[in-house]
Design a protein around this motif. Sequence first.
Motif, PDB file in Angstrom:
ATOM      1  N   ILE A  89      37.902  26.181  28.850  1.00  0.00           N
ATOM      2  CA  ILE A  89      37.100  26.591  27.743  1.00  0.00           C
ATOM      3  C   ILE A  89      37.781  27.420  26.978  1.00  0.00           C
ATOM      4  CG2 ILE A  89      35.854  28.294  28.931  1.00  0.00           C
ATOM      5  CD1 ILE A  89      33.426  27.757  27.231  1.00  0.00           C
ATOM      6  N   LYS A  90      37.804  27.428  25.561  1.00  0.00           N
ATOM      7  CA  LYS A  90      38.285  28.221  24.346  1.00  0.00           C
ATOM      8  C   LYS A  90      37.203  28.893  23.873  1.00  0.00           C
ATOM      9  CE  LYS A  90      42.679  25.968  23.257  1.00  0.00           C
ATOM     10  NZ  LYS A  90      43.366  24.998  22.437  1.00  0.00           N
ATOM     11  N   GLU A 114      45.199  32.040  28.910  1.00  0.00           N
ATOM     12  CA  GLU A 114      45.630  32.530  27.800  1.00  0.00           C
ATOM     13  C   GLU A 114      45.101  33.151  26.874  1.00  0.00           C
ATOM     14  OE1 GLU A 114      48.395  30.074  24.231  1.00  0.00           O
ATOM     15  OE2 GLU A 114      46.859  29.045  25.071  1.00  0.00           O
ATOM     16  N   THR A 115      45.532  34.329  26.152  1.00  0.00           N
ATOM     17  CA  THR A 115      44.822  34.958  25.214  1.00  0.00           C
ATOM     18  C   THR A 115      45.535  34.825  23.807  1.00  0.00           C
ATOM     19  OG1 THR A 115      43.633  36.189  26.840  1.00  0.00           O
ATOM     20  CG2 THR A 115      43.998  37.314  24.661  1.00  0.00           C
ATOM     21  N   GLU A 116      45.197  34.573  22.909  1.00  0.00           N
ATOM     22  CA  GLU A 116      45.942  34.728  21.673  1.00  0.00           C
ATOM     23  C   GLU A 116      44.922  35.258  20.657  1.00  0.00           C
ATOM     24  OE1 GLU A 116      47.350  31.257  18.549  1.00  0.00           O
ATOM     25  OE2 GLU A 116      48.405  31.290  20.471  1.00  0.00           O
ATOM     26  N   GLY A 117      45.136  36.700  20.441  1.00  0.00           N
ATOM     27  CA  GLY A 117      44.208  37.416  19.366  1.00  0.00           C
ATOM     28  C   GLY A 117      42.925  37.503  20.053  1.00  0.00           C
ATOM     29  N   ASP A 118      41.755  37.040  19.303  1.00  0.00           N
ATOM     30  CA  ASP A 118      40.534  36.920  19.866  1.00  0.00           C
ATOM     31  C   ASP A 118      39.998  35.707  20.566  1.00  0.00           C
ATOM     32  OD1 ASP A 118      40.313  35.515  17.614  1.00  0.00           O
ATOM     33  OD2 ASP A 118      38.571  36.295  16.939  1.00  0.00           O
ATOM     34  N   LEU A 119      40.841  34.666  20.742  1.00  0.00           N
ATOM     35  CA  LEU A 119      40.858  33.515  21.651  1.00  0.00           C
ATOM     36  C   LEU A 119      41.269  33.425  22.930  1.00  0.00           C
ATOM     37  CD1 LEU A 119      39.766  30.410  20.824  1.00  0.00           C
ATOM     38  CD2 LEU A 119      42.166  30.167  20.188  1.00  0.00           C
TER      39      LEU A 119
END
Length: 171
Positions: A89-90, A114-119
């Motif tokens: 889930i994203k 994975e984390t990319e900013g607030d996602l």
Amino acid sequence: MRHIISILLQNESGALARVSGMFAARGYNIESLTVAPTQDPSLSRLTLVTMGSDEVIDQIVKQSRKLIDVVEVLDVTVRAHSECELMLIKLRVAPHAREAWEGLCAQHEMHVLETEGDLHCLRVAGTGTEIDAMVAELAAIGEVVELVRSGVAAIETGSAVLGARVLATAS
């Protein structure tokens, strides 16, 4: 009623198509389908979830056994069993909800891939009911951007083994 059907079948081209074709031809709906090779590469285990009365499920089992590639069929639901589903889930989480999100991750043993900013991309496993509850909880604290579920994998608990005679003679 919800039923989990496990089918041991020959790992050959067209085997899955014949099983799904039988379901389609008779108007049975497949809610979830998982298939992969077993410890014997010549056999695959197909696990599907469908709805129906005991009589309908009995017919599904009998008709499945008539298919050429099918080795064994079992309605796992009527036996003691364990089941599991995988979800990726994203989730977009606002900074003010970060603490709640981290608490849910710890509570449900979610793995952050994975984390990319607030996602955030998460992996979690559980029963279908548990996964549904987790999605609802996550949606309450963030925005579900995308999700994918594997479908149910189920196995009878105890010493019983689907197709045990077949697997023993193949060794």
